[in-house]
Design a protein around this motif. Structure first.
Motif, PDB file in Angstrom:
ATOM      1  N   PHE A 103       0.790  -1.190   0.127  1.00 41.06           N
ATOM      2  CA  PHE A 103       0.053   0.160  -0.103  1.00 41.06           C
ATOM      3  C   PHE A 103       0.916   1.124  -0.070  1.00 41.06           C
ATOM      4  N   GLY A 104       1.900   1.355   0.858  1.00 37.44           N
ATOM      5  CA  GLY A 104       2.675   2.548   1.059  1.00 37.44           C
ATOM      6  C   GLY A 104       3.576   3.043  -0.083  1.00 37.44           C
ATOM      7  N   SER A 105       3.954   1.926  -0.822  1.00 35.08           N
ATOM      8  CA  SER A 105       4.959   2.084  -1.632  1.00 35.08           C
ATOM      9  C   SER A 105       4.210   2.933  -3.126  1.00 35.08           C
ATOM     10  N   THR A 106       2.715   2.903  -2.987  1.00 32.38           N
ATOM     11  CA  THR A 106       2.351   3.300  -4.271  1.00 32.38           C
ATOM     12  C   THR A 106       1.669   4.893  -3.868  1.00 32.38           C
ATOM     13  N   LEU A 107       1.863   5.446  -2.783  1.00 33.74           N
ATOM     14  CA  LEU A 107       1.476   6.761  -2.306  1.00 33.74           C
ATOM     15  C   LEU A 107       2.145   7.845  -2.768  1.00 33.74           C
TER      16      LEU A 107
END
Length: 214
Positions: A103-107
């Motif tokens: 999730f976080g790597s796409t922010l």
């Protein structure tokens, strides 16, 4: 008939998941659990690993790695039985870390590229507008924070608390909180985007599966 089958399938999945979590809690909370209980707790993870290996592009390498892991497991059953809580801890931390990174790597790439935005765009009719994409970016951020906090609590409890506290958090509290996140997010979405089409939990899971296949 289709709805009945879907309900049966969801119920069976829920019961199977609850049974696995019960076994995991019992096995990881005991100082030296019975070997059968340990193996029963490891079976679903092994099945998932084999399934992921079979679906991988490097199928033979992945399945070979699974076979090597199985041999090592069988050769070290005694050690596994003595340190089963640590094995479950690694599994829990691995899951929280992998999901948090997913999730976080796409922010950073902006609202349109956020993980939840991609899934919504994959199944929603028409092009998503800026308001909807900003909302799904925030949902992605919320899940990232959730997985990070869950991982941090898991480390704190495992390293500095009784193992039974950690086991209860990892195998009981965490799944309940995941379910609560879905429910709360759905309620917030109804308020924040009242005139838009909405996916329920079952449809969200199906959308994620379709996204991965696509």
């Amino acid at each position: 008939m289709t709805r009945t089958r879907k309900l049966i399938r969801v119920s069976a999945f829920a019961l199977g998941g609850a049974a696995y979590l019960g076994v995991a809690f019992a096995a990881s909370a005991m100082e030296r659990p019975p070997l059968l209980l340990v193996l029963a707790g490891m079976l679903p993870m092994a099945a998932l690993a084999v399934a992921a290996g079979w679906a991988s592009r490097a199928r033979y390498a992945a399945l070979s790695a699974c076979a090597v892991a199985l041999v090592l497991l069988l050769l070290n059953l005694q050690r596994l039985q003595d340190h089963v809580a640590f094995v479950y801890f690694i599994q829990h931390m691995g899951a929280m870390g992998a999901l948090g990174l997913t999730f976080g790597s796409t922010l950073w790439a902006g609202p349109e590229q956020a993980f939840c935005s991609r899934i919504a765009a994959f199944v929603m009719p028409g092009r998503l507008d800026a308001q909807y994409l900003l909302y799904t970016w925030k949902v992605t951020l919320a899940w990232t924070i959730f997985f990070a906090l869950s991982g941090a609590v898991s480390v704190i409890l495992f390293c500095w608390g009784p193992v039974v506290w950690w086991s209860f958090f990892a195998n009981v509290v965490s799944p309940v909180l995941v379910g609560a996140m879905f429910v709360v997010e759905y309620g917030v979405r109804l308020v924040a985007l009242p005139s838009r089409p909405h996916l329920n939990l079952s449809e969200t899971i199906q959308a994620y599966q379709a996204y991965r296949r696509g």
